[in-house]
Design a protein around this motif. Structure first.
Motif, PDB file in Angstrom:
ATOM      1  N   UNK A  55       6.950  -9.248 -31.245  1.00  0.00           N
ATOM      2  CA  UNK A  55       6.319  -9.972 -30.343  1.00  0.00           C
ATOM      3  C   UNK A  55       6.468  -9.235 -28.839  1.00  0.00           C
ATOM      4  N   UNK A  56       5.363  -8.911 -28.326  1.00  0.00           N
ATOM      5  CA  UNK A  56       5.338  -8.266 -26.892  1.00  0.00           C
ATOM      6  C   UNK A  56       5.375  -9.217 -25.919  1.00  0.00           C
ATOM      7  N   UNK A  57       6.355  -9.118 -24.863  1.00  0.00           N
ATOM      8  CA  UNK A  57       6.099 -10.222 -23.601  1.00  0.00           C
ATOM      9  C   UNK A  57       4.546 -10.058 -23.013  1.00  0.00           C
ATOM     10  N   UNK A  58       4.375 -11.242 -22.663  1.00  0.00           N
ATOM     11  CA  UNK A  58       3.021 -11.406 -22.005  1.00  0.00           C
ATOM     12  C   UNK A  58       3.268 -11.881 -20.679  1.00  0.00           C
ATOM     13  N   UNK A  59       2.842 -11.022 -19.680  1.00  0.00           N
ATOM     14  CA  UNK A  59       2.942 -10.994 -18.305  1.00  0.00           C
ATOM     15  C   UNK A  59       1.694 -11.678 -17.638  1.00  0.00           C
ATOM     16  N   UNK A  60       2.025 -12.929 -17.028  1.00  0.00           N
ATOM     17  CA  UNK A  60       0.680 -13.538 -16.378  1.00  0.00           C
ATOM     18  C   UNK A  60       0.922 -13.250 -14.774  1.00  0.00           C
ATOM     19  N   UNK A  61       0.504 -12.048 -14.585  1.00  0.00           N
ATOM     20  CA  UNK A  61       0.394 -11.560 -13.258  1.00  0.00           C
ATOM     21  C   UNK A  61      -0.733 -10.960 -12.799  1.00  0.00           C
ATOM     22  N   UNK A  62      -1.225 -11.208 -11.444  1.00  0.00           N
ATOM     23  CA  UNK A  62      -2.519 -10.868 -10.991  1.00  0.00           C
ATOM     24  C   UNK A  62      -2.346  -9.727 -10.310  1.00  0.00           C
ATOM     25  N   UNK A  63      -2.779  -8.409 -10.416  1.00  0.00           N
ATOM     26  CA  UNK A  63      -2.558  -7.181  -9.614  1.00  0.00           C
ATOM     27  C   UNK A  63      -3.576  -7.179  -8.324  1.00  0.00           C
ATOM     28  N   UNK A  64      -2.965  -6.745  -7.470  1.00  0.00           N
ATOM     29  CA  UNK A  64      -3.641  -6.734  -5.824  1.00  0.00           C
ATOM     30  C   UNK A  64      -3.999  -5.345  -5.570  1.00  0.00           C
ATOM     31  N   UNK A  65      -5.066  -5.066  -5.074  1.00  0.00           N
ATOM     32  CA  UNK A  65      -5.255  -3.635  -4.587  1.00  0.00           C
ATOM     33  C   UNK A  65      -4.381  -3.448  -3.442  1.00  0.00           C
ATOM     34  N   UNK A  66      -4.132  -2.262  -3.318  1.00  0.00           N
ATOM     35  CA  UNK A  66      -3.444  -1.748  -1.968  1.00  0.00           C
ATOM     36  C   UNK A  66      -4.570  -1.433  -0.896  1.00  0.00           C
ATOM     37  N   UNK A  67      -4.174  -1.810   0.272  1.00  0.00           N
ATOM     38  CA  UNK A  67      -5.087  -1.513   1.290  1.00  0.00           C
ATOM     39  C   UNK A  67      -5.734  -0.099   1.364  1.00  0.00           C
ATOM     40  N   UNK A  68      -7.003   0.006   1.843  1.00  0.00           N
ATOM     41  CA  UNK A  68      -7.495   1.080   1.833  1.00  0.00           C
ATOM     42  C   UNK A  68      -6.807   2.043   2.986  1.00  0.00           C
ATOM     43  N   UNK A  69      -6.543   3.378   2.683  1.00  0.00           N
ATOM     44  CA  UNK A  69      -5.880   4.203   3.523  1.00  0.00           C
ATOM     45  C   UNK A  69      -6.646   4.408   4.775  1.00  0.00           C
ATOM     46  N   UNK A  70      -6.119   4.341   5.983  1.00  0.00           N
ATOM     47  CA  UNK A  70      -6.807   4.717   7.293  1.00  0.00           C
ATOM     48  C   UNK A  70      -6.512   5.993   7.751  1.00  0.00           C
ATOM     49  N   UNK A  71      -7.747   6.626   8.465  1.00  0.00           N
ATOM     50  CA  UNK A  71      -7.523   7.863   9.307  1.00  0.00           C
ATOM     51  C   UNK A  71      -6.623   7.763  10.246  1.00  0.00           C
ATOM     52  N   UNK A  72      -5.942   8.561  10.950  1.00  0.00           N
ATOM     53  CA  UNK A  72      -6.202  10.061  10.649  1.00  0.00           C
ATOM     54  C   UNK A  72      -5.446  10.534   9.421  1.00  0.00           C
ATOM     55  N   UNK A  73      -5.830  11.613   8.950  1.00  0.00           N
ATOM     56  CA  UNK A  73      -5.038  12.290   7.798  1.00  0.00           C
ATOM     57  C   UNK A  73      -4.750  13.738   8.262  1.00  0.00           C
ATOM     58  N   UNK A  74      -3.421  14.352   7.703  1.00  0.00           N
ATOM     59  CA  UNK A  74      -3.261  15.746   7.510  1.00  0.00           C
ATOM     60  C   UNK A  74      -3.456  16.029   6.218  1.00  0.00           C
ATOM     61  N   UNK A  75      -3.150  17.451   6.068  1.00  0.00           N
ATOM     62  CA  UNK A  75      -3.087  17.955   4.580  1.00  0.00           C
ATOM     63  C   UNK A  75      -1.985  18.646   4.199  1.00  0.00           C
TER      64      UNK A  75
END
Length: 95
Positions: free
Chosen positions: A8-28
């Motif tokens: 039997x595999x465990x059942x997880x009742x979890x809602x995944x939430x997206x990470x916030x969108x990355x915000x500029x500025x960026x370097x490389x």
């Protein structure tokens, strides 16, 4: 059938939430090493392999700041560890 086992595999009742969108500025960040398949770690978090960040068309977009960059081989051996400062609109190279 005889000898068939079930598990039997465990059942997880979890809602995944997206990470916030990355915000500029960026370097490389570019990472250059002879170990193309080595892991690239930033602040102890895996971000990819050297081969993903090492040519003219590739790099990791990252917010400005100072980061700990490490390159680890598959067996866990660290082949490079250094601090790097990322500046907005600029490319920093670790090698």
């Amino acid at each position: 059938m005889t000898g068939v086992q079930t598990c039997a595999l465990p059942i997880f009742n979890q809602t995944l939430k997206p990470l916030p969108e990355p915000k500029e500025p960026f370097g490389t960040l570019k990472v250059i090493s002879k170990y193309n398949l080595a892991a690239v770690m930033i602040n102890d978090h895996f971000v990819g392999h050297v081969d993903e960040f090492d040519n003219a068309f590739q790099g990791l977009l990252i917010n400005p700041g100072t980061y700990s960059v490490r390159i680890d081989l598959a067996g866990g051996q660290t082949v490079l560890s250094q601090q790097v400062t990322i500046t907005a609109g600029k490319t920093s190279v670790v090698q």
